[in-house]
Design an enzyme around this catalytic site. Structure first.
Site, mmCIF file in Angstrom:
data_model
loop_
_atom_site.group_PDB
_atom_site.id
_atom_site.type_symbol
_atom_site.label_atom_id
_atom_site.label_comp_id
_atom_site.label_asym_id
_atom_site.label_seq_id
_atom_site.Cartn_x
_atom_site.Cartn_y
_atom_site.Cartn_z
ATOM 1 N NE ARG A 178 -2.782 0.278 7.906
ATOM 2 C CZ ARG A 178 -3.782 0.678 8.202
ATOM 3 N NH1 ARG A 178 -4.264 1.903 8.408
ATOM 4 N NH2 ARG A 178 -4.855 -0.328 8.265
ATOM 5 C CG LEU B 98 -7.554 -4.151 -8.638
ATOM 6 C CD1 LEU B 98 -7.729 -3.664 -10.123
ATOM 7 C CD2 LEU B 98 -6.825 -3.438 -7.858
ATOM 8 C CE LYS B 99 -10.428 -5.497 0.034
ATOM 9 N NZ LYS B 99 -8.961 -4.937 -0.198
ATOM 10 C CG PHE B 100 -12.746 -7.273 -9.841
ATOM 11 C CD1 PHE B 100 -12.167 -5.935 -10.033
ATOM 12 C CD2 PHE B 100 -11.987 -8.338 -10.288
ATOM 13 C CE1 PHE B 100 -10.870 -5.820 -10.768
ATOM 14 C CE2 PHE B 100 -10.839 -7.928 -10.794
ATOM 15 C CZ PHE B 100 -10.433 -6.972 -11.327
ATOM 16 C CB ILE C 171 -23.160 -4.874 -14.006
ATOM 17 C CG1 ILE C 171 -22.216 -4.227 -14.895
ATOM 18 C CG2 ILE C 171 -24.188 -3.919 -13.225
ATOM 19 C CD1 ILE C 171 -22.829 -3.700 -16.287
ATOM 20 N N PRO C 172 -22.127 -7.803 -13.498
ATOM 21 C CG PRO C 172 -23.664 -9.762 -13.138
ATOM 22 C CD PRO C 172 -23.782 -8.370 -13.211
ATOM 23 C CG ASN C 173 -20.497 -7.530 -19.732
ATOM 24 O OD1 ASN C 173 -20.358 -8.563 -20.357
ATOM 25 N ND2 ASN C 173 -20.526 -6.424 -20.431
ATOM 26 C CG ASP D 116 -2.037 -0.991 0.935
ATOM 27 O OD1 ASP D 116 -2.367 -1.541 0.104
ATOM 28 O OD2 ASP D 116 -2.279 -1.567 2.152
ATOM 29 N NE ARG E 116 -2.657 -3.030 12.447
ATOM 30 C CZ ARG E 116 -2.834 -3.346 11.214
ATOM 31 N NH1 ARG E 116 -2.084 -4.655 10.655
ATOM 32 N NH2 ARG E 116 -3.418 -2.299 10.545
#
Ligand code: C5P
Length: 224
Positions: A203, A60-62, A65-67, A10, A173
């Site tokens: 982190r 990217l945690k899509f 919509i499905p397409n 990150d 952590r």
């Protein structure tokens, strides 16, 4: 089996990414590319990680919509990433479209299929176990290979869901480290006991004075 550590890159430049990859590989063999780094630097970062001989968690945690998700997954197959993430909240239709797109594109390009990992509930949110279990079942019944959940839920999920699946756990952590915006945190040994397969750490390593030393401690290097 001991879980594998994934470093969440990150950061927002290729220069900083290279610094951490060169410093920590091969102690860390999988690097997470998330929305921050990918938005800042684009696909070049994936090439850099692969050139080093390491693997990519494409986080990217899509959620669309499905397409649209199916088309994005097709690109992830081209990138040859080891794993990618999607929000289970996107629904069964979206998840199934992603699975079938990953399979057909991998066949077409003769490449390996990335492992598809569903986010149950972000670890920065409070969540009750029944919600995480419900999301995990939807994800796995739609053909996903695994789920992202906190260490707290990992152990319960493995008891409730009989088939084999991958568990990825962020929010790790070390003792005495600030929890930042995370809510459902765990120490490494708690996550190991919980049976998570991969631990995503950001982190605690990125902000450490000596990132290599912290990494060695986290992976339980006996010489440290
Ligand atoms: O810095 P920290 O160790 O909290 O980073 C955790 C990483 O795990 C972040 O990159 C975050 O995007 C990711 N993650 C998460 N919760 C999820 C899925 C991924 O915190 N459910």
């Amino acid at each position: 089996m001991k879980p594998e550590i994934i470093l969440a890159l990150d950061v927002d430049s290729l220069k900083k990414s290279r610094y951490f990859i060169n410093l920590l590989f091969p102690k860390i063999k999988i690097f997470k590319v998330g929305i921050q780094l990918f938005t800042a630097c684009g696909p070049e970062i994936i090439k850099i990680i692969h050139k080093k001989g390491a693997e990519v968690l494409f986080d990217l945690k899509f959620f669309d919509i499905p397409n649209t998700v199916a088309n994005a997954v097709r690109w992830a197959v081209q990138f040859n990433v080891k794993m990618l993430t999607l929000h289970i909240a996107g629904g069964e239709e979206m998840l199934k479209a992603a699975v079938s797109s990953a399979k057909s594109q991998a066949r077409r390009l003769n490449k390996r299929r990335p492992l598809l990992i569903g986010v149950t509930v972000l670890t920065s949110k409070e969540a009750n176990f029944s919600r995480v279990l419900k999301m995990a079942k939807i994800g796995l019944n739609s053909g996903l290979d695994g789920v992202v959940c906190s260490a707290r839920e990992a152990v319960l999920l493995s008891k409730e869901i009989k088939k084999k699946f991958i568990i990825v756990t962020p929010g790790i952590r070390p003792q005495n480290f600030a929890i930042n915006d995370q809510k459902r945190t765990a120490t490494v040994s708690e996550a190991v006991k919980a049976g998570s397969n991969y631990l995503v750490v950001g982190r605690p390593i990125l902000e450490a004075k000596d990132p290599l030393l912290i990494t060695k401690r986290i992976i339980g290097d006996s010489n440290v």
